[in-house]
Each structure stands twice: as structure tokens, then as C-alpha cells.
Write a protein that holds these residues in place. Structure first.
Motif, PDB file in Angstrom:
ATOM      1  N   TRP A  15       1.487  62.099 -39.518  1.00  0.00           N
ATOM      2  CA  TRP A  15       0.894  60.678 -39.363  1.00  0.00           C
ATOM      3  C   TRP A  15       0.553  60.069 -40.637  1.00  0.00           C
ATOM      4  N   CYS A  16       0.306  60.833 -41.717  1.00  0.00           N
ATOM      5  CA  CYS A  16       0.121  60.355 -43.000  1.00  0.00           C
ATOM      6  C   CYS A  16       1.604  59.606 -43.442  1.00  0.00           C
ATOM      7  N   THR A  17       2.601  60.477 -43.516  1.00  0.00           N
ATOM      8  CA  THR A  17       3.802  59.988 -44.168  1.00  0.00           C
ATOM      9  C   THR A  17       4.637  58.976 -43.331  1.00  0.00           C
ATOM     10  N   GLU A  18       4.387  58.781 -41.828  1.00  0.00           N
ATOM     11  CA  GLU A  18       4.737  57.764 -41.386  1.00  0.00           C
ATOM     12  C   GLU A  18       4.096  56.457 -41.574  1.00  0.00           C
ATOM     13  N   ALA A  19       2.776  56.538 -41.583  1.00  0.00           N
ATOM     14  CA  ALA A  19       1.909  55.222 -42.026  1.00  0.00           C
ATOM     15  C   ALA A  19       2.380  54.712 -43.282  1.00  0.00           C
ATOM     16  N   VAL A  20       2.644  55.674 -44.389  1.00  0.00           N
ATOM     17  CA  VAL A  20       3.053  55.395 -45.803  1.00  0.00           C
ATOM     18  C   VAL A  20       4.599  54.429 -45.491  1.00  0.00           C
ATOM     19  N   PHE A  21       5.583  54.981 -44.924  1.00  0.00           N
ATOM     20  CA  PHE A  21       6.589  54.401 -44.880  1.00  0.00           C
ATOM     21  C   PHE A  21       6.963  53.321 -43.769  1.00  0.00           C
ATOM     22  N   GLN A  22       5.974  53.078 -42.919  1.00  0.00           N
ATOM     23  CA  GLN A  22       5.915  51.642 -42.388  1.00  0.00           C
ATOM     24  C   GLN A  22       5.697  50.653 -42.795  1.00  0.00           C
ATOM     25  N   GLU A  23       5.179  50.811 -44.166  1.00  0.00           N
ATOM     26  CA  GLU A  23       4.763  49.762 -45.130  1.00  0.00           C
ATOM     27  C   GLU A  23       5.845  49.170 -46.084  1.00  0.00           C
ATOM     28  N   VAL A  24       6.975  49.980 -46.318  1.00  0.00           N
ATOM     29  CA  VAL A  24       7.870  50.063 -47.372  1.00  0.00           C
ATOM     30  C   VAL A  24       9.028  49.042 -46.762  1.00  0.00           C
ATOM     31  N   LYS A  25       9.471  48.001 -47.600  1.00  0.00           N
ATOM     32  CA  LYS A  25      10.478  46.986 -47.519  1.00  0.00           C
ATOM     33  C   LYS A  25      11.769  47.797 -47.444  1.00  0.00           C
ATOM     34  N   GLY A  26      12.569  47.411 -46.249  1.00  0.00           N
ATOM     35  CA  GLY A  26      13.801  47.829 -45.853  1.00  0.00           C
ATOM     36  C   GLY A  26      13.811  49.021 -45.209  1.00  0.00           C
ATOM     37  N   VAL A  27      12.507  49.561 -44.623  1.00  0.00           N
ATOM     38  CA  VAL A  27      12.446  50.634 -43.656  1.00  0.00           C
ATOM     39  C   VAL A  27      12.632  49.908 -42.205  1.00  0.00           C
ATOM     40  N   LYS A  28      13.650  50.365 -41.590  1.00  0.00           N
ATOM     41  CA  LYS A  28      13.646  49.776 -40.250  1.00  0.00           C
ATOM     42  C   LYS A  28      12.894  50.640 -39.018  1.00  0.00           C
ATOM     43  N   VAL A  30      10.696  54.255 -38.461  1.00  0.00           N
ATOM     44  CA  VAL A  30      10.177  55.811 -38.763  1.00  0.00           C
ATOM     45  C   VAL A  30       9.675  56.510 -37.296  1.00  0.00           C
ATOM     46  N   ASN A  31      10.274  57.628 -37.409  1.00  0.00           N
ATOM     47  CA  ASN A  31      10.062  58.602 -36.135  1.00  0.00           C
ATOM     48  C   ASN A  31       9.316  59.783 -36.591  1.00  0.00           C
ATOM     49  N   SER A  32       8.269  60.171 -36.001  1.00  0.00           N
ATOM     50  CA  SER A  32       7.707  61.252 -36.155  1.00  0.00           C
ATOM     51  C   SER A  32       8.298  62.673 -35.588  1.00  0.00           C
ATOM     52  N   GLY A  33       8.257  63.493 -36.157  1.00  0.00           N
ATOM     53  CA  GLY A  33       9.092  64.831 -35.325  1.00  0.00           C
ATOM     54  C   GLY A  33       8.819  66.192 -36.046  1.00  0.00           C
ATOM     55  N   TYR A  34       9.863  67.195 -35.452  1.00  0.00           N
ATOM     56  CA  TYR A  34       9.588  68.504 -35.944  1.00  0.00           C
ATOM     57  C   TYR A  34      11.026  68.820 -36.503  1.00  0.00           C
ATOM     58  N   ALA A  35      11.218  69.648 -37.590  1.00  0.00           N
ATOM     59  CA  ALA A  35      12.413  70.308 -38.064  1.00  0.00           C
ATOM     60  C   ALA A  35      12.302  71.634 -38.697  1.00  0.00           C
ATOM     61  N   ILE A  59       9.226  63.404 -40.744  1.00  0.00           N
ATOM     62  CA  ILE A  59       9.428  61.892 -40.284  1.00  0.00           C
ATOM     63  C   ILE A  59      10.926  61.774 -40.701  1.00  0.00           C
ATOM     64  N   GLN A  60      11.511  61.020 -39.631  1.00  0.00           N
ATOM     65  CA  GLN A  60      12.912  60.542 -40.006  1.00  0.00           C
ATOM     66  C   GLN A  60      12.922  58.781 -40.248  1.00  0.00           C
ATOM     67  N   ILE A  61      13.428  58.811 -41.353  1.00  0.00           N
ATOM     68  CA  ILE A  61      13.289  57.055 -41.849  1.00  0.00           C
ATOM     69  C   ILE A  61      14.428  56.340 -41.670  1.00  0.00           C
ATOM     70  N   THR A  62      14.799  55.518 -40.770  1.00  0.00           N
ATOM     71  CA  THR A  62      16.026  54.502 -40.903  1.00  0.00           C
ATOM     72  C   THR A  62      15.657  53.560 -41.810  1.00  0.00           C
ATOM     73  N   GLN A 142       5.276  60.991 -27.539  1.00  0.00           N
ATOM     74  CA  GLN A 142       4.861  59.581 -27.750  1.00  0.00           C
ATOM     75  C   GLN A 142       3.508  59.262 -28.508  1.00  0.00           C
ATOM     76  N   GLU A 143       2.511  60.114 -28.078  1.00  0.00           N
ATOM     77  CA  GLU A 143       1.319  59.945 -28.831  1.00  0.00           C
ATOM     78  C   GLU A 143       1.252  59.935 -30.170  1.00  0.00           C
ATOM     79  N   HIS A 144       2.072  60.799 -30.908  1.00  0.00           N
ATOM     80  CA  HIS A 144       2.217  61.056 -32.283  1.00  0.00           C
ATOM     81  C   HIS A 144       2.975  59.770 -33.019  1.00  0.00           C
ATOM     82  N   GLN A 145       3.622  59.013 -32.315  1.00  0.00           N
ATOM     83  CA  GLN A 145       4.521  57.777 -32.843  1.00  0.00           C
ATOM     84  C   GLN A 145       3.674  56.839 -33.204  1.00  0.00           C
ATOM     85  N   ASP A 146       3.733  56.067 -34.222  1.00  0.00           N
ATOM     86  CA  ASP A 146       2.946  54.995 -34.596  1.00  0.00           C
ATOM     87  C   ASP A 146       1.433  55.103 -34.648  1.00  0.00           C
TER      88      ASP A 146
END
Length: 177
Positions: A15-28, A30-35, A59-62, A142-146
Motif C-alpha cells: 500500500w505504501c510503495t504503491e502510493a509513493v509511485f502513483q505520484e511520480v512523473k512518467g509512471v503510467k 502501479v499494480n500491487s501484487g506478490y512475487a 508492486i509492478q511499476i509501468t 482488487q481491494e489492495h489496488q489503489d
């Protein structure tokens, strides 16, 4: 023209890393997940939280590499969580909360090693961030996305995520959308 690339990182709760990268310029996107685990089949959040699957919350950052580089993505990642605590971020403990960079190719592998080496002098303790080849990435439920966007008044968002966003805004204001 878009030069889309993908980065996969884990720095504690997704949840934290997703929120961070959703504010970054050029990031199209962000998907939360597991690996990074060894349990068969697609893991669930409940299974991940048990700490028994070996998976990390990631998270996967496109991102558009013409706008922001993979190196800049990693610098932002490394400076918005604590890469010196093994299997822990704040009160979250367990291998599912480890600091990890999952590289997608040898170029990302090389850059990840370089970034960690360059940043080590800025930390008092040894960086323990794992660098591993990306195994299978599983989207979280889905409840963990955004999560932050959808739950901004939630206590965890106020006390844990917002300080990370403040740090992001202070350290990387030139990289924000």
C-alpha cells in the motif's frame, strides 16, 4: 513516444510503495501484487500474511523511460523505505515485508547493483535489499489496488503512508507529476 518499461520492487507493505509511485512523473501504472515465493498456485493476501509462502508484497511499476529512468525509480524506492532492516518495515515484520528488487533483465540487474552501491554511504547500517530475478508476479486482490486513493481516511494511511509521501515530496519534488 512512450518507451514503456516495467520495474518490480517490494519495500514492506505494498500500500505504501504503491502510493509513493502513483505520484511520480512518467509512471503510467502501479499494480500491487506478490512475487518471490515458493508456494504452488496463486497466493492470496491471507496466505502472504502468514509468512509461510515466501512471497513478498511487491508492486509492478509501468513507466515511460523517456520521462523517468529505471535508475531514478530505484533511487526513489530506496529512499522512501528503510532498506537496512531485514524482513521488516516499521511494525510490519516477516519475509513478506522484505526489501527486494526483482529485475526483469540483465540491464536492470546491473543498474540495481550500481544503485545500491552508490546509496550505501548515505545509510548508517548495511543495505539488506535483496536483488533477484523476477519469478512469477501475481496481482493482489482488487481491494489492495489503489489502496491509499480509495482509503485516504484509514488510520494506516494517515500514520504510515502519509509520512512516506511527505518524504517523497521533500526528497524528490523534481520527479513528481
Amino acid at each position: 513516444m512512450n518507451n514503456l518499461q516495467v520495474a518490480t520492487v517490494g519495500g514492506g507493505c505494498f500500500w505504501c510503495t504503491e502510493a509513493v509511485f502513483q505520484e511520480v512523473k512518467g509512471v503510467k501504472k502501479v499494480n500491487s501484487g506478490y512475487a518471490g515465493g515458493n508456494a504452488p498456485g496463486k497466493p492470496t493476501y491471507r496466505e502472504i500474511c502468514s509468512g509461510l509462502t515466501g512471497h513478498a508484497e511487491v508492486i509492478q511499476i509501468t513507466f515511460d523511460a523517456d520521462v523517468i529512468s529505471y535508475q531514478d525509480i530505484l533511487v526513489i524506492f530506496m529512499t522512501t523505505h528503510d532498506p537496512t532492516t531485514l524482513n521488516r518495515q516499521g511494525a510490519d515484520r516477516g519475509t513478506q515485508y522484505r526489501s527486494v528488487i526483482f529485475y526483469h533483465d540483465e540491464n536492470q540487474h546491473r543498474i540495481a547493483k550500481e544503485v545500491l552501491s552508490q546509496l550505501q554511504p548515505y545509510f548508517n547500517d548495511k543495505i539488506v535489499t535483496e536483488i533477484s530475478e523476477l519469478p512469477i508476479f501475481y496481482d493482489a486482490e482488487q481491494e489492495h489496488q489503489d489502496f491509499y486513493k480509495n482509503n485516504i481516511g484509514y488510520g494506516y494511511c494517515t500514520y504510515v503512508i502519509e509520512p512516506k509521501l511527505s518524504k517523497l515530496r521533500k526528497l524528490h519534488s523534481d520527479k513528481l507529476a
